[in-house]
Design a protein around this motif. Structure first.
Motif: not given
Length: 424
Positions: A332-348
């Motif tokens: 899993i790339t860092k750029s993909f982790v960024d997307l997970l953070l922005i769209n899922t982890i941070i809002p939740l």
């Protein structure tokens, strides 16, 4: 011209307030404009106005034309009995109060400031522009822009978390199950997001909890439910998973979805559904209680380290079950982790903290400011009008600006639009 603009002009008194006259040539002095009413009924409530030195307390109704009073049937609506002033752009019909006297009328176009009117026309007559203010946005002062970006960011975060709350309620307030479903959807990206979401909801999260300790069983659950184990293949690993899934399907009464829901077309191999599923499996095989672990993290590096998982050896030499390929780690790339953070982890996480009364907004700002700016067509388009973004916090703000203000022409509710309208 629209009524929203007249509301805005009245609310902020962007017109000459001296020597005001009604259509009956009565002197008019505004003591209080009233409270803007966003619900049904008159537009401004509890206004105070002096007409020929007589103080009136009541409501103000605003129309483009006086005749709109009848178009909207206000004459038979008791909610409008307490209107003390009819504010219009054009007076084309007589309106009477209950005592049969004419309702006082102020024709706003006779008193509006020419600069305000010109600013309004410049902002709203540029239909060819990508955003209404694209020629003027760079003249907005930094203080106004910075404050508005922060407001936009939290509006976006609030809306995302509210949408997640519906799913949380459906999952009986189980944050772990909700995170799993949202993460799975994000692993599918835009093309396969809906299909991945269907996959996440095709079995009970408790089933995952029971099988996650045995990698083959966990893999068979994911690939079997995704419909990838319905054929007969000679591949040894495939046969192992198929055998395991036949057992799980019977034990947990599972009903797979169709693999035809997943698209491989025009996708780069690292984004193939099979690879993204394999990465998701690696994550849940390595960790239990993901949400409990992620909720405590604050530093970006910790998130990157957390998602640095090794996929099954089989997928290092395969992109599909069909044929072998050159060995690659496929992490899993860092750029993909960024997307997970922005769209899922941070809002939740925002939703979780808010529900517990532990919300500290600075925590979210600091994290987003450390994430690289997103790359998409909207952000690229902003760059062409010299509106740049240096981090994910700013790209999220710009996306909110474009999608929920510019696209809807809500310039009168936008700090940028208000600033442009009020400039000399």
């Amino acid at each position: 011209m629209n009524e929203d603009f007249l509301h805005y002009v009245w609310k902020y008194q962007l017109f000459s307030i001296h020597d005001l006259k009604t259509t009956q040539n009565e002197d008019l002095i505004i003591v209080k404009t009233g409270y803007h009413n966003y619900n049904s009924g008159p537009d401004f409530l509890n206004a105070q106005i002096k007409i020929d030195n007589q103080l009136w307390v009541g409501n103000v109704e605003i129309h483009l034309k006086s005749s709109d009073w009848y178009v909207h049937h206000h004459e038979v609506d008791v909610n409008y009995d307490a209107v003390i002033l009819h504010l219009v752009w054009e007076d084309d019909a007589a309106i009477f109060m209950k005592n049969n006297k004419p309702l006082p009328v102020l024709i706003l176009k006779d008193f509006i400031l020419s600069t305000t009117l010109n600013n309004y026309r410049n902002l709203f007559s540029t239909k060819q522009n990508w955003i209404p203010c694209e020629k003027d946005i760079n003249f907005i002062d930094k203080f106004t822009l910075d404050n508005w970006k922060e407001r936009l960011f939290f509006e976006r975060l609030e809306r995302k978390s509210n949408e997640m709350n519906s799913l949380l309620i459906e999952n009986q307030n189980d944050f772990e199950a909700t995170l799993f479903q949202l993460l799975t959807k994000n692993f599918g990206l835009r093309v396969n997001g809906d299909s991945f979401f269907r996959l996440s909801k095709s079995f009970n999260f408790s089933t995952l909890r029971k099988v996650r300790f045995e990698e083959n069983q966990l893999s068979s659950l994911f690939f079997g439910q995704a419909g990838f184990l319905e054929e007969d293949k000679e591949d040894v690993y495939y046969q192992q998973l198929k055998y395991e899934f036949d057992y799980l399907k019977h034990k947990y009464k599972l009903i797979p979805i169709s693999k035809n829901l997943f698209s491989f077309f025009r996708m780069r191999p690292p984004n193939f559904p099979t690879i993204r599923i394999a990465q998701l499996i690696a994550l849940y095989y390595k960790y239990d209680n993901l949400f409990s672990k992620l909720i405590e993290m604050k530093e970006l590096k910790l998130f990157y380290d957390f998602f640095d998982v090794e996929i099954n050896l089989y997928w290092k030499t395969h992109y599909t079950f069909e044929k072998e390929s050159k060995p690659l780690s496929k992490k899993i790339t860092k750029s993909f982790v960024d997307l997970l953070l922005i769209n899922t982890i941070i809002p939740l996480k925002f939703l979780y903290k808010k529900n517990r009364g532990e919300l500290h907004e600075s925590e979210f700002l600091e994290l987003l400011k450390k994430i690289k700016p997103e790359k998409n067509n909207l952000i690229s388009k902003f760059a062409t009008i010299d509106v740049s973004a240096i981090n994910a916090y700013e790209t999220q703000s710009l996306l909110e600006l474009k999608n929920n203000y510019c696209a809807k022409k809500l310039c009168l509710e936008c700090a940028i639009g208000k600033k442009l309208l009020s400039r000399n």
